[in-house]
Design a protein around this motif. Structure first.
Motif, PDB file in Angstrom:
ATOM      1  N   GLU A  76      -8.441  -7.787   4.443  1.00  0.00           N
ATOM      2  CA  GLU A  76      -7.270  -8.031   5.295  1.00  0.00           C
ATOM      3  C   GLU A  76      -6.294  -6.853   5.237  1.00  0.00           C
TER       4      GLU A  76
ATOM      5  N   ARG B 247      -3.594  -6.131  10.930  1.00  0.00           N
ATOM      6  CA  ARG B 247      -2.768  -6.874   9.980  1.00  0.00           C
ATOM      7  C   ARG B 247      -1.681  -5.955   9.446  1.00  0.00           C
TER       8      ARG B 247
ATOM      9  N   LYS C 260       2.268 -11.770   5.866  1.00  0.00           N
ATOM     10  CA  LYS C 260       1.169 -11.112   6.575  1.00  0.00           C
ATOM     11  C   LYS C 260       1.324 -11.394   8.057  1.00  0.00           C
TER      12      LYS C 260
ATOM     13  N   GLY D 149      -0.192 -10.852  12.022  1.00  0.00           N
ATOM     14  CA  GLY D 149      -1.347 -10.561  12.864  1.00  0.00           C
ATOM     15  C   GLY D 149      -0.849  -9.843  14.100  1.00  0.00           C
TER      16      GLY D 149
ATOM     17  N   LYS E  42       1.049 -14.865  10.102  1.00  0.00           N
ATOM     18  CA  LYS E  42      -0.152 -15.491   9.560  1.00  0.00           C
ATOM     19  C   LYS E  42       0.079 -16.150   8.210  1.00  0.00           C
TER      20      LYS E  42
END
Length: 179
Positions: free
Chosen positions: A60, A66, A82, A84, A102
């Motif tokens: 990730e 990300r 985090k 997106g 996210k």
């Protein structure tokens, strides 16, 4: 955009591959503390492996779609956010450039210290800087505290969605905010 910003005594900074073990540990601990009681051990183990294992976190962080921000105090990881950089729920989009929040996790022992707010403030500013005209996030339907937190930032429920943890399917709310 600054690579490092200080909010009170909480330092916000981008994640690197060196942060993977700490992020994996915090992600697992936070999820188990908040939601672990909802799942059988097989479903929980499967989800944690797919989402919060070191290999999953490493992938990730390396994903160009990300963006992470860590919250530290005295060098200790206390939370992370985090983003997106693409629309996670395109069937419910209302904007042209829709981004997704996210994850926003804090150390269970550090709840209420302003870490979530500092990360959320960064996330909203970052998404605006990236040209987002809408931000989406999903939140478990039973997590009233998180729903109140997001409403304070102007998010409102726009749809019912689901989220899989192993074989268990949870009812979630899709919340969104136009920028």
């Amino acid at each position: 955009m600054h690579d490092e910003a200080t909010v009170s005594d909480i330092v916000l900074r981008p994640a690197t591959q060196a942060d993977v073990p700490a992020l994996s540990d915090l992600g697992c601990a936070s999820f188990i503390a908040k939601f672990g009681y909802l799942y059988n051990s097989d479903d929980l183990r499967s989800f944690l492996s797919q989402t919060h294992s070191e290999s999953a976190v490493s992938a990730e962080i390396a994903n160009p779609k990300r963006r992470y921000r860590l919250a530290e105090q005295d060098g200790k990881l206390l939370g992370y956010c985090k983003l997106g950089l693409e629309c996670g729920f395109p069937q419910h989009r209302r904007g042209r450039r829709v981004l997704e929040l996210k994850q926003l996790y804090t150390d269970p022992a550090a709840t209420g210290k302003g870490i979530g707010a500092a990360l959320m403030d960064w996330a909203m500013a970052e998404m605006a800087e990236l040209g987002a005209d809408e931000v989406q996030l999903s939140v478990w339907s039973g997590n009233r505290g998180a729903q109140r937190f997001y409403k304070r930032y102007g998010f409102e429920k726009v749809a019912d969605v689901t989220f899989a943890v192993g074989q268990q399917i949870d009812e979630e709310f899709l919340m969104a905010k136009r920028l």
